[in-house]
Scaffold this motif. Sequence first.
Motif: not given
Length: 818
Positions: A123-124, A635, A677, A679, A685
Amino acid sequence: MKHLNLRIQHFAFALCLFLIATSAMFAQQNTGKIKGTITTSDGELAVGVNIILKNSKYGTITNEDGAFEFSRVKANTYTLQVSLTGYETLEQEVNVVTNETTSLDLQLKVSNKQLKEVIITNNRAKLFPKQSNYVSKMPLKNIENPQVYNVVSADLLKEQAITNYEDAMKNVPGIQKIWESTGRGGDGGSYYSLRGFETQANIVNGLPGLSNGSLDPANIERIEVIKGPSGTLFGSSLVSYGGLINTVTKKPYSGFGAEVSYLAGSFGLNRVTADVNTSVDDADNVGIRINAAYQTENSFQDAGFRTSFFVAPVLSYKVNERLSFLISTEFMQEEKTTPSMLFLGRNSPVQYANMNDLNYNTKLSFYSNDLSIKNPKYNLQGQMNYKISDQWTSQTALSRGSTRSNGYYSYIYDNENSQRDFGILITREQSQTITTDIQQNFIGDFKIGNMRNRLVVGLDYFSKNTIYNGTGWAWVYNVNAQGEKNYIDPATGLIVPGNPARDRVLTQSSVDNILSTTGVKDNNIKDATYSVYASDVINITSKLIAMASLRLDYFDTEGNIKTDADDYNQIALSPKFGLLYQPIEDKLSLFANYMNGFRNIGPMINGSTGVSKTFEPEHANQLEFGVKANLLGDKLNATVSYYDIKVANLVTADPADINNSLQGGEAQSKGFEFDLNANPFKGFNIIAGYSYNDSKVIKGDESNVWLETGKRPIWSGPETLINLWATYKFDYGSLNGFGLGFGGNYASDNVTLDSKVTGKFVIPSYTVINASVFYNVSKFRVALNINNITNKEYFNGGWSTINPQKPRNVVASFTYKF
């Protein structure tokens, strides 16, 4: 006829959705399901694992929970193949029974080869893809690229319920909309300020994709905002000194998938979208994907609307292991009214001290729904990829586009008469822009000694033909910022005779009658650019990377083909260099670059002598350095950079002759940007950005509103911008599937007018807060987004304009996946 065409469009779109739903219903007969979970040998959930049913059309990847599912699989016995880089390929026989679900729990083992790099698409990675094929015209990871770019993904557009392209840009540091999409011919798309220079979103998949109107987000896989003057790889015709905006569209994928969404919201918003993908043959060699959208929306003001229909069919064909084709098309029909923008006077002292003094009634549009403009558009792109050898690939690309402007376009312009009123000026446009682009790239990945070389060598031909027809301009009446009208002709200072309240109104018949005396436009402008370029990314060591690029550009224009006086041609060279060092390989990099951009300047006629005068191309040179990080197991992705852009050879006025122009002006734009960006923990997020820009005319004219020495250019936008968006999705208990989103934007004061002649007018700073709540499971997603929660009255603007933005609004969305 207008209502008939609208009904036909409604019927066609409804029929399309019916056929999709009917096909899905029949496909469910005599089928079963396969679902399961995949873990790695250390017990971690395996995210982004490729899974296929061999010798069939079915394929998928695992989600963030390591889970996968195949729906409507024909009853049969299959071999399920699971593959992930760095792990042994796993095969499992699966028996699918009609109307039953087969469940699997599988575990991957580390490959004996112990591959050095394991790339997991999760998803990241969807929110920030690690690699781009377009930024450097070759496959190159962000951590290896000494150039800065930011990404807005399709998943982020969905989270924020984005229904227009402009709102997507609010997620990018250092960019701000300064001019609404007007629909006018040639450049009717929205303008943005990027690193202190104006730019438009007119590149699609690395190729030209012009539009006179708005862009629809339905077919967007991601948006890449590529920072800095990028003339070396992208030429001069479609990019700015601050960078470029590249829209990457959706492509077919293996197997079948379909998604239908409906969004409804404030100000009459209704939007329906469909995304259908299927493999045509069992071997997955031929794929088709169609994205479509239909949208209607009113203005938040007393008048104004926009209606659009968009469809984008894409075909992929894999002939064999060496040869493949991709054909992408986009068709759009759009009709809208000109958005309200007040133009402050540019030739005399501004009549308003500030926004409070202007006392702008933003509930008024000063316009009419009867006067709309249509912007039909199509874009065709074809790409052929041929693998010459293990080291070389040939890529041939063709782009053909057309965009039109048919209808009424207006200005609300300051009369500059000390009466504090604005004239309503209208023209009826009929224009078309046709573009053709052909590129041939040879992309290599090879070694010379111990040094890896990733090389692209390309040829590029780009032509543009713009035809302007329609009427001249006409004044209708005056209005002040509170909506009070008067009929004093600005040219004569006298009240229009007769009954102007009856004869000078904003209807088609009345405006056509006024325009009948203005004459017609008849311009046909053609130009072409021929280019050759090369770029080499060299791994001097595994941690030290250098980039060297060069472009030779030949620009040839006929100008208006009805006269030879404006014909000219120019040659320009554009270099680019970059250096990147990774203290921690693939995790942390220090980079620096030198980049160049250029712009061809057409001949100008000396108004005193009548002699035509030519100029050298303008050149922008950027120096930039910074840090890129990809840490904590993907992450955290972050970029910090400082840039300094200097533009030379700007054309300025001759102080000795007001009718003559000289070359030698200089401008500088420098600043700092930060993009994050992250996580930090499962389900959470965050996307955040900060930018500061300091732009100034170093050498220009005295008392020139466009280029006055020492002033910040009036297209540079706010100095400081901040963007934030964070989401959290629960993955446990009774709240499993629910999530929350929160964020917003801050913009500092924006100087939209500043010169010794006019004085200074500042659009005040603002902070806008947005939020969402959603429920998201494998088959459907329901969400409620609230934008501008505090109902902040705020404005954008540039080039002396003031553009009111939406007050508080709500969007409810529902998405179902087949």
